[in-house]
Design a protein around this motif. Structure first.
Motif, PDB file in Angstrom:
ATOM      1  N   ASP A  73      25.607  34.651 -12.389  1.00  0.00           N
ATOM      2  CA  ASP A  73      24.524  34.582 -13.369  1.00  0.00           C
ATOM      3  C   ASP A  73      23.717  35.874 -13.356  1.00  0.00           C
ATOM      4  O   ASP A  73      23.690  36.599 -12.350  1.00  0.00           O
ATOM      5  CB  ASP A  73      23.620  33.395 -13.023  1.00  0.00           C
ATOM      6  N   ARG A  74      23.043  36.174 -14.453  1.00  0.00           N
ATOM      7  CA  ARG A  74      22.218  37.380 -14.546  1.00  0.00           C
ATOM      8  C   ARG A  74      20.943  37.257 -13.716  1.00  0.00           C
ATOM      9  O   ARG A  74      20.352  38.242 -13.303  1.00  0.00           O
ATOM     10  CB  ARG A  74      21.803  37.632 -15.994  1.00  0.00           C
ATOM     11  N   TYR A  75      20.494  36.003 -13.520  1.00  0.00           N
ATOM     12  CA  TYR A  75      19.234  35.755 -12.824  1.00  0.00           C
ATOM     13  C   TYR A  75      19.495  35.063 -11.492  1.00  0.00           C
ATOM     14  O   TYR A  75      20.412  34.243 -11.385  1.00  0.00           O
ATOM     15  CB  TYR A  75      18.317  34.876 -13.677  1.00  0.00           C
ATOM     16  N   CYS A  76      18.666  35.370 -10.503  1.00  0.00           N
ATOM     17  CA  CYS A  76      18.801  34.705  -9.208  1.00  0.00           C
ATOM     18  C   CYS A  76      18.439  33.224  -9.367  1.00  0.00           C
ATOM     19  O   CYS A  76      17.887  32.817 -10.388  1.00  0.00           O
ATOM     20  CB  CYS A  76      17.934  35.387  -8.157  1.00  0.00           C
ATOM     21  N   LYS A  77      18.757  32.427  -8.376  1.00  0.00           N
ATOM     22  CA  LYS A  77      18.532  30.987  -8.461  1.00  0.00           C
ATOM     23  C   LYS A  77      17.059  30.655  -8.683  1.00  0.00           C
ATOM     24  O   LYS A  77      16.730  29.779  -9.488  1.00  0.00           O
ATOM     25  CB  LYS A  77      19.040  30.297  -7.191  1.00  0.00           C
ATOM     26  N   ASP A  78      16.157  31.370  -8.000  1.00  0.00           N
ATOM     27  CA  ASP A  78      14.727  31.099  -8.167  1.00  0.00           C
ATOM     28  C   ASP A  78      14.266  31.401  -9.590  1.00  0.00           C
ATOM     29  O   ASP A  78      13.545  30.618 -10.208  1.00  0.00           O
ATOM     30  CB  ASP A  78      13.905  31.926  -7.168  1.00  0.00           C
ATOM     31  N   CYS A  79      14.691  32.549 -10.125  1.00  0.00           N
ATOM     32  CA  CYS A  79      14.295  32.933 -11.483  1.00  0.00           C
ATOM     33  C   CYS A  79      14.925  32.002 -12.515  1.00  0.00           C
ATOM     34  O   CYS A  79      14.297  31.652 -13.510  1.00  0.00           O
ATOM     35  CB  CYS A  79      14.669  34.379 -11.776  1.00  0.00           C
ATOM     36  N   ARG A  80      16.167  31.580 -12.296  1.00  0.00           N
ATOM     37  CA  ARG A  80      16.837  30.663 -13.221  1.00  0.00           C
ATOM     38  C   ARG A  80      16.107  29.329 -13.260  1.00  0.00           C
ATOM     39  O   ARG A  80      15.891  28.749 -14.325  1.00  0.00           O
ATOM     40  CB  ARG A  80      18.300  30.473 -12.820  1.00  0.00           C
ATOM     41  N   LYS A  81      15.701  28.839 -12.085  1.00  0.00           N
ATOM     42  CA  LYS A  81      14.967  27.576 -12.037  1.00  0.00           C
ATOM     43  C   LYS A  81      13.644  27.689 -12.776  1.00  0.00           C
ATOM     44  O   LYS A  81      13.254  26.796 -13.519  1.00  0.00           O
ATOM     45  CB  LYS A  81      14.720  27.165 -10.579  1.00  0.00           C
TER      46      LYS A  81
END
Length: 106
Positions: free
Chosen positions: A34-42
């Motif tokens: 994904d383009r975004y890390c897990k924290d940013c995606r959440k």
């Protein structure tokens, strides 16, 4: 693909931090991270669903009169008759189209 296999870290498109690959979700369909890390995606998902929830009731407004909410009996009768005309015209158009398609097949 070789770059992804050899990579051990990835930059987040949101927070711009370089993080290990286990901090990113893996998209099985596209076979990439994904383009975004897990924290940013959440966080992005939380914001998206909150906006969607907030606007759900705002979009419920209609620009046309609703028959069941009309108090005036004369106006309600007028709306019902108009709705019946629209439905009748739609049914006639659909029947005409079906007859034309049957004529084309023969």
């Amino acid at each position: 693909m070789n770059n992804l296999e050899n990579a051990t870290a990835h930059y987040c498109g949101q927070c711009k931090r370089k993080l290990p690959l286990d901090a990113f979700y893996f998209n099985k369909r596209r076979q990439c991270f994904d383009r975004y890390c897990k924290d940013c995606r959440k966080e992005r998902s939380r914001i998206y669903y909150q906006k969607k929830e907030d606007t759900q009731y705002v979009n419920e407004r209609t620009n046309y009169p609703v028959i069941t909410r009309t108090e005036d009996p004369e106006k309600r009768t007028e709306l019902i008759l108009h709705a019946m005309q629209v439905v009748r015209a739609s049914v006639l158009q659909k029947c005409k189209k079906q007859r034309e398609e049957e004529a084309m097949r023969e």
